[in-house]
Design a protein around this motif. Structure first.
Motif, PDB file in Angstrom:
ATOM      1  N   PRO B  49       2.877  16.452 -41.519  1.00 46.33           N
ATOM      2  CA  PRO B  49       4.131  17.662 -41.386  1.00 46.33           C
ATOM      3  C   PRO B  49       5.103  17.434 -40.675  1.00 46.33           C
ATOM      4  N   GLN B  50       5.192  16.096 -39.897  1.00 46.58           N
ATOM      5  CA  GLN B  50       6.775  15.720 -39.033  1.00 46.58           C
ATOM      6  C   GLN B  50       6.956  14.684 -38.884  1.00 46.58           C
ATOM      7  N   LEU B  51       8.434  14.777 -39.213  1.00 46.16           N
ATOM      8  CA  LEU B  51       9.077  13.339 -39.280  1.00 46.16           C
ATOM      9  C   LEU B  51      10.049  13.718 -38.491  1.00 46.16           C
ATOM     10  N   ASP B  52      10.516  14.360 -37.553  1.00 47.10           N
ATOM     11  CA  ASP B  52      11.394  14.466 -36.744  1.00 47.10           C
ATOM     12  C   ASP B  52      11.099  13.371 -35.611  1.00 47.10           C
ATOM     13  N   LYS B  55       8.766  14.721 -31.930  1.00 47.63           N
ATOM     14  CA  LYS B  55       8.101  15.777 -32.562  1.00 47.63           C
ATOM     15  C   LYS B  55       6.602  15.295 -32.898  1.00 47.63           C
ATOM     16  N   THR B 129      12.228  21.646 -26.733  1.00 42.70           N
ATOM     17  CA  THR B 129      12.041  20.923 -27.561  1.00 42.70           C
ATOM     18  C   THR B 129      10.477  20.936 -28.289  1.00 42.70           C
ATOM     19  N   ALA B 130       9.391  21.009 -26.951  1.00 34.61           N
ATOM     20  CA  ALA B 130       8.413  21.460 -27.137  1.00 34.61           C
ATOM     21  C   ALA B 130       7.568  20.599 -27.645  1.00 34.61           C
ATOM     22  N   SER B 131       7.360  19.305 -27.165  1.00 32.29           N
ATOM     23  CA  SER B 131       7.323  17.599 -27.822  1.00 32.29           C
ATOM     24  C   SER B 131       5.699  17.880 -26.862  1.00 32.29           C
ATOM     25  N   TYR B 201      16.572  18.832 -39.066  1.00 32.47           N
ATOM     26  CA  TYR B 201      16.417  17.446 -38.671  1.00 32.47           C
ATOM     27  C   TYR B 201      14.894  17.074 -39.448  1.00 32.47           C
ATOM     28  N   GLY B 202      14.722  15.954 -40.199  1.00 31.14           N
ATOM     29  CA  GLY B 202      12.955  15.562 -40.829  1.00 31.14           C
ATOM     30  C   GLY B 202      12.746  16.560 -41.478  1.00 31.14           C
ATOM     31  N   ALA B 203      13.138  18.151 -42.001  1.00 33.65           N
ATOM     32  CA  ALA B 203      12.984  18.518 -43.083  1.00 33.65           C
ATOM     33  C   ALA B 203      12.408  18.411 -44.205  1.00 33.65           C
TER      34      ALA B 203
END
Lengths: 311, 543
Positions: B49-52, B55, B129-131, B201-203
């Motif tokens: 789901p998320q490769l940043d 996050k 960033t709301a990590s 980034y990470g998309a």
């Protein structure tokens, strides 16, 4: 014809708006939200996440009208689960996969259904008819996840017995990947079409024009292919439109078992994860697709049969 | 023959076009292992789901990231902490220093510098960033204030006085900081590259920069992910595999086992259903402890029946963890639930649970009934109450919930209503406190007992039963603030004693997992923290 088409298209648009609104309301009525996660977050982070997805504003009217406005522009926003991707991109990637699979499945189901239905009608109440109709009941009543699992197991055993790869067990990319999933996906439609075709064929075979053809001295083969089969196939074409939509959208289990990156899977996972934007995107897309297929069938019917236009 | 009309011809043409877009018939079959090219193939349970890394929160994303990124430190196959980008480090009471290795490189060939860590960590605590993992940086100076929006992000206690020296200042002691920085949120990010991607980034594979043993070479969303050996990785000589490919993305365990049987993937997880199948094949079944502790959490909120200690004790005394793991869960590898802490955690000198042995759990229905009577008297009830057990919707969760329902009916005459909910709804109900009992579990973020120990502190947002006990809070603070290993073990012991004596939770089991793996693959690492399974340093031996 033009006025009829415009009328049907306006009706279709209203239907799509209704689907979108009902889904939107139902989705927000469900407890929980896409941002809640295993790890609890602080207020500040939650607020920022809500702002990123526009969840900080009231659901009605703000979120609803923003959604409608974006929908009109064809933009469904960012996915919550595939966090860096736009819903439009996900649909664009996944739909062609489901469509390819669906077209293969429907071709298998339609050709198989028409031929088997006609065949059983000709052999009415004899053993081939009874056998096929028993199989048809199985095909309609056994859910697709059972067929999917059995089909995959059969491939594993076949590959093992043969010593080479007859067909891949799962995956996507080549024609060989599509065959077993398409067969599994098309089975219940095939069974349904067989029954439909059989009864329609039985009716046609007793019709006056068949007797006339026979009296004219047309050969049995000619009667079957030219007169009976073509006339009896009409009801099959009627249900084909909705069936195409149902098959292209209903392949969730098949897509999961055979690791196929289709839209059915994206949709079900979106619902499970409460991915608001992806749920809305896929629902509206599917809804529009279904409505479109129904309109197309209606218009084709209108072309074939003028009575439909007037009704 | 049947002739096609114009419409029929058009349909046939459309069909042909659609099929033509699919590439031709299968080429060379892709086997699980390719000895010549040093390739292994696996299944991924879902699209990452998320490769940043700033996050990422889920196991699939951190599993992929763990192969393509490297932190300051990492864990080896024996669970020992070893150098990563940092070649040495020093942890003090008020801060830490990391000296970075000279030959650490990004996949574009540029050096990995201390500034890349400074940028990444600041980015992770930035409220914009709301990590969701911003909390894991707490303890670094100003991290909490920044994530609340009360301080500038440049005030974070991390700096790069030299390209190869990273200085960290703590706001409280972080005795386990060297283990903590192995976690994904602490991976470096190269600022210039990150900013140039403008939010992407990470998309996709080309929107990422790697500093680990592998790079992502191809990523077809939802379908396929391929990793290739990173030629710039400093320890490349110890990386045997040239490629790790994930040609299948599915969560279906039966499909995974079929792929394993068909020699397409090297590893397949098993459950109680597929285990039978694997046994029939006479495969060697491996097991490992996945690090998660499972328990029944009580709702301690005001006005709840489960606030009553006698009621909680009655429920706990009727439960038998051994029966639970043997008869209800049924797969091998699960351990009895004795404590909040899983058994693999390290204490000061040996395993934590050897240093602070939890009491052997007691199952005594007669005693349980007498506590229930006391509870009913205190609560003013004339008959046993009805309780709501909140649980997930998986078959396993169902089975466990139904067992508990029957158990408490038989032992205490209690009626338990099972509330099955899908994941997000269950979380919403847990957070809102809409339950009496909830079947819950916790997996470790880092390899220090504190990742479990602070779970029931009154301020912890993951404490969804809202257990609040000043005595326990004091012990948690001791464990957080102390740097003396012995003192910390004492604090962990205190937390364990309070939780068990007060029956704040009923530990149910420590989860084990079973799987099958291709016999030629050696050096595959299963571990309690991400990345799991870790194949980065695996190698192949022809059988």
């Amino acid at each position: 014809m033009g006025r009829y088409a415009i009328k049907r298209i306006i009706q279709g648009l209203i239907t799509i708006w209704f689907i979108a609104t009902a889904t939107f309301a139902a989705m927000h009525a469900v407890p929980g939200d896409p941002l809640s996660n295993e790890k609890a977050t602080t207020e500040a982070i939650r607020k920022n996440l809500e702002a990123r997805y526009g969840l900080d504003r009231p659901v009605f009217p703000d979120q609803y009208f923003i959604f409608l406005g974006n929908m009109a522009k064809g933009d469904f926003g960012l996915s919550f689960t595939q966090q860096n991707r736009r819903v439009n991109d996900i649909i664009l990637d996944a739909f062609p996969v489901s469509a390819q699979l669906g077209v293969l499945a429907i071709a298998f189901a339609a050709i198989g259904g028409v031929l088997l239905g006609a065949f059983t009608a000709l052999k009415r109440n004899r053993w081939p008819d009874v056998t096929v109709m028993l199989a048809v009941i199985l095909g309609i009543s056994v859910p697709s996840f059972v067929f999917a699992a059995l089909g995959q197991l059969a491939l594993v055993n076949a590959n093992d017995a043969l010593g080479f790869t007859l067909l891949p067990v799962a995956g996507w990319g080549e024609l060989s990947h599509m065959i077993m999933p398409a067969v599994v996906l098309g089975l219940s439609t095939l069974a349904f079409l067989t029954r439909l075709m059989r009864s329609s064929m039985l009716e046609v075979l007793t019709a006056d024009y068949i007797r006339t053809a026979r009296a004219k001295g047309v050969s049995e083969g000619g009667i079957f292919w030219r007169h009976a089969l073509r006339n009896a196939s009409l009801p099959v074409i009627t249900v084909l439109g909705p069936a195409i939509a149902a098959i292209t959208t209903g392949g969730f289990v098949v897509e999961l078992v055979f690791a196929i990156p289709g839209l059915g899977r994206a949709f079900v996972e979106a619902v499970q994860q409460l991915d608001y934007t992806l749920i809305m995107g896929t629902t509206v897309f599917y809804g529009s697709f279904l409505v479109f297929m129904v309109i197309v069938v209606d218009l084709i019917y209108g072309l074939i049969d003028p009575r439909v236009r007037l009704a | 023959m049947m002739r096609l009309g114009p419409a029929g011809r058009r349909i046939a043409l459309l069909l042909g076009c659609l099929l033509a877009t699919a590439t031709p018939w299968a080429g060379a079959a892709e086997n699980a292992v390719d000895f010549e090219d040093r390739v292994i193939r696996m299944v991924l349970p879902q699209e990452p789901p998320q490769l940043d890394s700033s996050k990422a929160t889920d196991q699939v994303s951190t599993r992929v990231l763990g192969h393509v990124m490297e932190a300051l430190t990492r864990f080896d196959g024996q669970g020992r902490l070893v150098p990563g980008v940092a070649e040495r480090w020093e942890i003090r009471r008020d801060g830490a220093t990391f000296w970075l290795r000279e030959d650490a490189r990004w996949s574009d060939g540029s050096p990995v510098t201390a500034a890349d860590f400074v940028f990444s960590w600041r980015h992770a605590v930035d409220p914009k960033t709301a990590s969701e993992y911003a909390f894991i940086l707490q303890g670094i100076e100003n991290a909490e204030e920044i994530s609340q929006g009360e301080a500038q992000i440049t005030s974070l206690g991390v700096s790069a006085p030299e390209p190869r020296r990273l200085e960290v200042r703590f706001s409280r002691a972080l005795a386990y900081f060297d283990k903590l920085v192995a976690f994904a949120t602490f991976y470096p990010l190269k600022e210039s590259f990150y900013r140039a991607r403008d939010g992407r980034y990470g998309a996709d594979a080309e929107d990422m920069l790697f500093n680990g043993p592998f790079v992502i070479e191809r990523w077809d969303h939802g379908a396929r992910l391929e990793m290739a050996k990173n030629p710039h990785y400093w320890d490349r000589d110890n990386i045997y595999l040239n490629r790790i490919e994930f040609p299948y993305i599915t969560a279906d365990t039966n499909a995974a086992l079929n792929l394993f049987k068909d020699n397409r993937i090297i590893l397949a997880g098993l459950d109680s259903e597929t285990m039978e199948n694997a046994l029939d094949q006479r495969w060697r079944i491996e097991r490992f402890n996945d690090g998660s502790a499972w328990y029944i959490e009580f709702n301690h909120r005001e006005g709840r029946l489960t606030q009553n200690w006698h009621l909680r004790r009655a429920l706990a005394l009727s439960f038998d963890t051994y029966e639970f793991i043997n008869r209800v869960i049924g797969t091998p590898g699960n351990l009895p639930g004795l404590s909040l802490y899983p058994s693999y955690l390290q204490g000061a000198k040996q395993r934590l649970l050897q240093e602070i042995p939890p009491p052997e759990p007691v199952t005594d229905w007669t005693l349980a009934r007498s506590h229930l009577e006391k509870a009913m008297a205190e609560l003013g009830l004339t008959e046993p109450p009805e309780l709501v057990l909140l649980t997930g919707n998986s078959p396993t969760a169902n089975k466990q919930a139904e067992f508990l329902q029957t158990l408490w009916k038989d032992a205490l005459g209690l009626t338990v209503r099972i509330d099955r909910q899908i994941f997000k709804q269950r979380l919403a109900k847990m957070t809102a406190g809409d339950f009496d009992l909830v079947a819950a579990g916790w997996g470790p973020d880092y390899l220090d007992p504190l990742t479990f120990g602070d779970l029931f502190a009154s301020w912890n947002l993951n404490n969804r039963g809202r257990y609040a006990n000043p005595a326990l809070d004091a012990c948690v603070r001791d464990a957080q603030n102390s740097v003396d290993p012995e003192a910390r073990v004492r604090a962990f012991g205190c937390i364990q004693r309070i939780l068990l004596d007060d029956h704040a939770i009923i530990p149910t089991y420590e989860r084990g997992q079973i799987y099958v793996i291709h016999p030629a693959v050696k050096g595959a690492i299963r571990r309690q923290t991400s990345p799991d399974p870790d194949l980065a340093r695996a190698w192949l031996e022809q059988p």
